[in-house]
Motif scaffolding. Sequence first.
Motif, mmCIF file in Angstrom:
data_model
loop_
_atom_site.group_PDB
_atom_site.id
_atom_site.type_symbol
_atom_site.label_atom_id
_atom_site.label_comp_id
_atom_site.label_asym_id
_atom_site.label_seq_id
_atom_site.Cartn_x
_atom_site.Cartn_y
_atom_site.Cartn_z
ATOM 1 N N UNK A 156 0.826 -1.206 0.000
ATOM 2 C CA UNK A 156 0.000 0.000 0.000
ATOM 3 C C UNK A 156 0.865 1.263 0.000
ATOM 4 N N UNK A 157 1.962 1.259 0.762
ATOM 5 C CA UNK A 157 2.876 2.411 0.752
ATOM 6 C C UNK A 157 3.457 2.618 -0.646
ATOM 7 N N UNK A 158 3.803 1.512 -1.327
ATOM 8 C CA UNK A 158 4.317 1.606 -2.695
ATOM 9 C C UNK A 158 3.271 2.196 -3.635
ATOM 10 N N UNK A 159 2.031 1.764 -3.466
ATOM 11 C CA UNK A 159 0.946 2.275 -4.311
ATOM 12 C C UNK A 159 0.751 3.774 -4.070
ATOM 13 N N UNK A 160 0.811 4.194 -2.810
ATOM 14 C CA UNK A 160 0.671 5.617 -2.497
ATOM 15 C C UNK A 160 1.790 6.419 -3.158
ATOM 16 N N UNK A 161 3.025 5.912 -3.090
ATOM 17 C CA UNK A 161 4.151 6.606 -3.733
ATOM 18 C C UNK A 161 3.943 6.673 -5.249
ATOM 19 N N UNK A 162 3.484 5.564 -5.836
ATOM 20 C CA UNK A 162 3.236 5.532 -7.275
ATOM 21 C C UNK A 162 2.150 6.533 -7.659
ATOM 22 N N UNK A 163 1.114 6.575 -6.885
ATOM 23 C CA UNK A 163 0.026 7.526 -7.138
ATOM 24 C C UNK A 163 0.555 8.957 -7.099
ATOM 25 N N UNK A 164 1.395 9.262 -6.116
ATOM 26 C CA UNK A 164 1.974 10.600 -6.014
ATOM 27 C C UNK A 164 2.836 10.937 -7.222
ATOM 28 N N UNK A 165 3.621 9.977 -7.668
ATOM 29 C CA UNK A 165 4.477 10.185 -8.845
ATOM 30 C C UNK A 165 3.631 10.451 -10.086
ATOM 31 N N UNK A 166 2.583 9.659 -10.256
ATOM 32 C CA UNK A 166 1.697 9.859 -11.405
ATOM 33 C C UNK A 166 1.004 11.219 -11.332
ATOM 34 N N UNK A 167 0.630 11.632 -10.128
ATOM 35 C CA UNK A 167 -0.025 12.929 -9.966
ATOM 36 C C UNK A 167 0.935 14.062 -10.345
ATOM 37 N N UNK A 168 2.196 13.935 -9.929
ATOM 38 C CA UNK A 168 3.194 14.953 -10.291
ATOM 39 C C UNK A 168 3.414 14.983 -11.803
ATOM 40 N N UNK A 169 3.453 13.807 -12.439
ATOM 41 C CA UNK A 169 3.583 13.755 -13.903
ATOM 42 C C UNK A 169 2.388 14.422 -14.573
ATOM 43 N N UNK A 170 1.211 14.177 -14.041
ATOM 44 C CA UNK A 170 0.022 14.801 -14.614
ATOM 45 C C UNK A 170 0.093 16.315 -14.493
ATOM 46 N N UNK A 171 0.574 16.787 -13.349
ATOM 47 C CA UNK A 171 0.694 18.231 -13.163
ATOM 48 C C UNK A 171 1.688 18.814 -14.180
ATOM 49 N N UNK A 172 2.754 18.075 -14.428
ATOM 50 C CA UNK A 172 3.784 18.531 -15.356
ATOM 51 C C UNK A 172 3.302 18.471 -16.809
ATOM 52 N N UNK A 173 2.636 17.373 -17.176
ATOM 53 C CA UNK A 173 2.208 17.160 -18.552
ATOM 54 C C UNK A 173 0.763 17.589 -18.798
ATOM 55 N N UNK A 174 0.265 18.479 -18.012
ATOM 56 C CA UNK A 174 -1.142 18.887 -18.120
ATOM 57 C C UNK A 174 -1.469 19.700 -19.359
ATOM 58 N N UNK A 175 -0.455 20.133 -20.104
ATOM 59 C CA UNK A 175 -0.701 20.952 -21.299
ATOM 60 C C UNK A 175 -1.345 20.164 -22.419
ATOM 61 N N UNK A 176 -1.821 20.881 -23.424
ATOM 62 C CA UNK A 176 -2.548 20.256 -24.535
ATOM 63 C C UNK A 176 -1.688 19.295 -25.360
ATOM 64 N N UNK A 177 -0.413 19.593 -25.523
ATOM 65 C CA UNK A 177 0.431 18.750 -26.369
ATOM 66 C C UNK A 177 0.657 17.368 -25.760
ATOM 67 N N UNK A 178 0.402 17.225 -24.474
ATOM 68 C CA UNK A 178 0.606 15.938 -23.796
ATOM 69 C C UNK A 178 -0.719 15.329 -23.336
ATOM 70 N N UNK A 179 -1.787 15.630 -24.032
ATOM 71 C CA UNK A 179 -3.134 15.220 -23.609
ATOM 72 C C UNK A 179 -3.246 13.709 -23.421
ATOM 73 N N UNK A 180 -2.656 12.912 -24.304
ATOM 74 C CA UNK A 180 -2.752 11.451 -24.194
ATOM 75 C C UNK A 180 -2.070 10.949 -22.930
ATOM 76 N N UNK A 181 -0.883 11.493 -22.638
ATOM 77 C CA UNK A 181 -0.172 11.114 -21.410
ATOM 78 C C UNK A 181 -1.003 11.514 -20.196
ATOM 79 N N UNK A 182 -1.555 12.722 -20.239
ATOM 80 C CA UNK A 182 -2.374 13.222 -19.146
ATOM 81 C C UNK A 182 -3.566 12.300 -18.890
ATOM 82 N N UNK A 183 -4.284 11.937 -19.930
ATOM 83 C CA UNK A 183 -5.483 11.093 -19.792
ATOM 84 C C UNK A 183 -5.119 9.689 -19.288
ATOM 85 N N UNK A 184 -4.035 9.123 -19.785
ATOM 86 C CA UNK A 184 -3.593 7.798 -19.336
ATOM 87 C C UNK A 184 -3.242 7.832 -17.846
ATOM 88 N N UNK A 185 -2.512 8.850 -17.444
ATOM 89 C CA UNK A 185 -2.165 8.992 -16.023
ATOM 90 C C UNK A 185 -3.406 9.201 -15.167
#
Length: 108
Positions: free
Chosen positions: A66-95
Amino acid sequence: KRFFAYLRGMEVRRNEKITFRCSALEKAALSEQAARCGLSTSEYCRSLSLGGRPRERYTEEERELLRDIVRLKGTLQRLNNYFGGRQYREVFEENRTLITELQKILSR
């Protein structure tokens, strides 16, 4: 519900006894389930009979997972924040989909 909330606030003396018959297999199953919840068999049966739903305790391995899952979720959330622009829409939606699935796992 109000009665049980009242009982929680006071010290309860349990001096009454209820006995019921069960098979050896049923008794073993109750004992095992109680142990997985971190309760005595009496506490487990009492909780069930009063409408409770005792939850199993996580093993150390499950807690680490569960701790690993929480860390993974946080990493994905940070990636989403970074790739939130229109040019990365597919990455954003997958995350976003992965984050939603992780939230479902963590809420169990």
